[in-house]
Design a protein around this motif. Sequence first.
Motif, PDB file in Angstrom:
ATOM      1  N   PRO A  44       0.795  -1.214   0.000  1.00 33.45           N
ATOM      2  CA  PRO A  44       0.000   0.000   0.000  1.00 33.45           C
ATOM      3  C   PRO A  44       0.838   1.279   0.000  1.00 33.45           C
ATOM      4  O   PRO A  44       0.361   2.341  -0.423  1.00 33.45           O
ATOM      5  CB  PRO A  44      -0.852  -0.103   1.257  1.00 33.45           C
ATOM      6  N   ASP A  45       2.071   1.172   0.453  1.00 33.63           N
ATOM      7  CA  ASP A  45       2.950   2.344   0.488  1.00 33.63           C
ATOM      8  C   ASP A  45       3.761   2.506  -0.797  1.00 33.63           C
ATOM      9  O   ASP A  45       4.584   3.416  -0.918  1.00 33.63           O
ATOM     10  CB  ASP A  45       3.876   2.276   1.698  1.00 33.63           C
ATOM     11  N   GLY A  46       3.564   1.577  -1.758  1.00 30.71           N
ATOM     12  CA  GLY A  46       4.281   1.641  -3.020  1.00 30.71           C
ATOM     13  C   GLY A  46       5.568   0.841  -3.041  1.00 30.71           C
ATOM     14  O   GLY A  46       6.190   0.686  -4.086  1.00 30.71           O
ATOM     15  N   ASP A  47       5.996   0.357  -1.873  1.00 30.76           N
ATOM     16  CA  ASP A  47       7.201  -0.478  -1.792  1.00 30.76           C
ATOM     17  C   ASP A  47       6.842  -1.910  -2.166  1.00 30.76           C
ATOM     18  O   ASP A  47       5.674  -2.248  -2.347  1.00 30.76           O
ATOM     19  CB  ASP A  47       7.774  -0.436  -0.379  1.00 30.76           C
ATOM     20  N   ASP A  48       7.866  -2.771  -2.251  1.00 26.05           N
ATOM     21  CA  ASP A  48       7.612  -4.181  -2.535  1.00 26.05           C
ATOM     22  C   ASP A  48       6.623  -4.747  -1.523  1.00 26.05           C
ATOM     23  O   ASP A  48       6.757  -4.528  -0.315  1.00 26.05           O
ATOM     24  CB  ASP A  48       8.913  -4.999  -2.476  1.00 26.05           C
ATOM     25  N   GLY A  49       5.651  -5.488  -2.023  1.00 24.14           N
ATOM     26  CA  GLY A  49       4.659  -6.107  -1.167  1.00 24.14           C
ATOM     27  C   GLY A  49       5.101  -7.493  -0.742  1.00 24.14           C
ATOM     28  O   GLY A  49       6.109  -8.014  -1.221  1.00 24.14           O
ATOM     29  N   ALA A  50       4.347  -8.086   0.146  1.00 25.91           N
ATOM     30  CA  ALA A  50       4.640  -9.425   0.649  1.00 25.91           C
ATOM     31  C   ALA A  50       3.387 -10.279   0.518  1.00 25.91           C
ATOM     32  O   ALA A  50       2.276  -9.786   0.620  1.00 25.91           O
ATOM     33  CB  ALA A  50       5.060  -9.354   2.106  1.00 25.91           C
ATOM     34  N   ILE A  51       3.584 -11.556   0.291  1.00 25.33           N
ATOM     35  CA  ILE A  51       2.496 -12.516   0.241  1.00 25.33           C
ATOM     36  C   ILE A  51       2.516 -13.285   1.550  1.00 25.33           C
ATOM     37  O   ILE A  51       3.499 -13.942   1.868  1.00 25.33           O
ATOM     38  CB  ILE A  51       2.663 -13.472  -0.951  1.00 25.33           C
TER      39      ILE A  51
END
Length: 52
Positions: A44-51
Amino acid sequence: MAICRSGRRSRQAVEILTGRGTEATDVTGGIVAWSRAGLPVVGPDGDDGAIA
């Protein structure tokens, strides 16, 4: 667009939504398949997301 981890719940959600006349698309295989295909996962912050 509907997406979940494996694609099962999102497929069910799309069936319900389209049954109610709403345009909806499922991401086949969920976010796991999306990521394995090399497509971006963004938080949500535009950084890499996590699953999870």
